[in-house]
Structure formats: structure tokens, C-alpha cells
Design a protein around this motif. Structure first.
Motif, mmCIF file in Angstrom:
data_model
loop_
_atom_site.group_PDB
_atom_site.id
_atom_site.type_symbol
_atom_site.label_atom_id
_atom_site.label_comp_id
_atom_site.label_asym_id
_atom_site.label_seq_id
_atom_site.Cartn_x
_atom_site.Cartn_y
_atom_site.Cartn_z
ATOM 1 N N LYS A 18 0.984 6.946 19.302
ATOM 2 C CA LYS A 18 0.059 6.682 18.188
ATOM 3 C C LYS A 18 -1.379 6.943 18.641
ATOM 4 N N TYR A 19 -1.713 6.518 19.845
ATOM 5 C CA TYR A 19 -3.030 6.777 20.426
ATOM 6 C C TYR A 19 -3.279 8.286 20.524
ATOM 7 N N ALA A 31 -4.969 5.783 15.743
ATOM 8 C CA ALA A 31 -5.068 5.322 17.130
ATOM 9 C C ALA A 31 -5.155 3.799 17.204
ATOM 10 N N LYS A 32 -5.843 3.181 16.262
ATOM 11 C CA LYS A 32 -6.007 1.724 16.256
ATOM 12 C C LYS A 32 -4.670 0.994 16.198
ATOM 13 N N GLN A 33 -3.649 1.631 15.630
ATOM 14 C CA GLN A 33 -2.327 1.008 15.546
ATOM 15 C C GLN A 33 -1.732 0.723 16.920
ATOM 16 N N ALA A 34 -2.215 1.427 17.939
ATOM 17 C CA ALA A 34 -1.678 1.279 19.289
ATOM 18 C C ALA A 34 -2.363 0.169 20.080
ATOM 19 N N PHE A 35 -3.543 -0.279 19.639
ATOM 20 C CA PHE A 35 -4.375 -1.179 20.429
ATOM 21 C C PHE A 35 -4.497 -2.566 19.824
ATOM 22 N N TRP A 59 -13.549 3.987 19.422
ATOM 23 C CA TRP A 59 -13.645 4.349 17.999
ATOM 24 C C TRP A 59 -14.960 5.076 17.734
ATOM 25 N N ASP A 60 -16.042 4.640 18.386
ATOM 26 C CA ASP A 60 -17.331 5.323 18.242
ATOM 27 C C ASP A 60 -17.249 6.744 18.788
#
Length: 124
Positions: A18-19, A31-35, A59-60
Motif C-alpha cells: 500500500k505504501y 500510502a496512509k493506509q499502511a501507517f 505526506w508533505d
């Protein structure tokens, strides 16, 4: 000592992918789904030197970098012990044409694997 189930390895790879999928598409929501929301990231790069702090820094970066359609990756699960795992990710040709090595630490939280920390090195 009990053996780690193949299911755990498959779930860890799915989370890490996902990342990678988020990096390739430039979509930080993927990507946020992985963290974990409170994950951290630390490392060195040739431009800024030492970088560290909350995962918001990633994210930035993704907001600025955009998609990395030519990104190549390799994922190696280094170890899994009960509810913890360590993964090495080799990334070549990101959005800026750079290559990184990540070491990511995962935790099995409420039955789900999630990345809680990312260490990275930018190769010069």
C-alpha cells in the motif's frame, strides 16, 4: 517458540505494498493506509542532511513530489516475532529519479499489521 504463520507474511507484504502503491500513484491517501497515524520517520538525505519526526513529513514530501510511475521496488521481510516485524524496502527511481532504502517496523495492532516507523537512506 511458535512458527510465524504464512498469513502474517502475506499481510505484511500487503501493507507495505500500500505504501509503494501510494508512492507510484502519488496518492498519499493510499500510502496512509499502511501507517499508524502516529508513525515516525527518520533518515538522512544529501540535500537536507538529517530529517526526522512525524510521518506527516512523508505526506508533505508526496504532495511536492507527485507520482513516481517509474519506481522499482523490492521488499524483504527481515524478521517477524509475534506482533512485531522488520522489513527492508529498496526503492529505485522515485519521482526525482533518486533511490532509497527504507527499514520499516510494523506492529500487529488489534489483529492488523501497520507500519509504526520508517527509517530511510537516500543513496547519492
Amino acid at each position: 517458540m511458535s512458527k510465524t504463520a504464512i498469513k502474517d507474511y502475506d499481510e505484511i507484504i500487503k501493507v507495505v505494498n500500500k505504501y509503494i502503491e501510494g508512492l507510484i500513484s502519488g496518492n498519499k491517501e493510499v500510502a496512509k493506509q499502511a501507517f499508524h497515524k502516529d508513525a515516525t520517520m527518520y533518515g538522512y538525505n544529501t540535500t537536507d542532511g538529517f530529517l526526522g519526526g512525524p510521518i506527516q513529513n512523508l505526506w508533505d514530501f508526496m504532495d511536492k513530489a507527485g507520482s513516481a510511475m517509474d519506481l522499482k521496488s523490492r521488499v524483504d521481510i527481515l524478521d517477524v516475532e509475534g506482533t512485531i516485524a522488520s522489513v527492508r524496502i529498496s526503492l529505485e527511481n522515485d519521482a526525482y529519479g533518486e533511490s532509497y532504502t527504507d527499514f520499516q517496523q510494523l506492529l500487529k495492532l488489534d489483529g492488523e499489521w501497520i507500519i509504526i516507523s520508517k527509517l530511510f537512506h537516500l543513496h547519492s
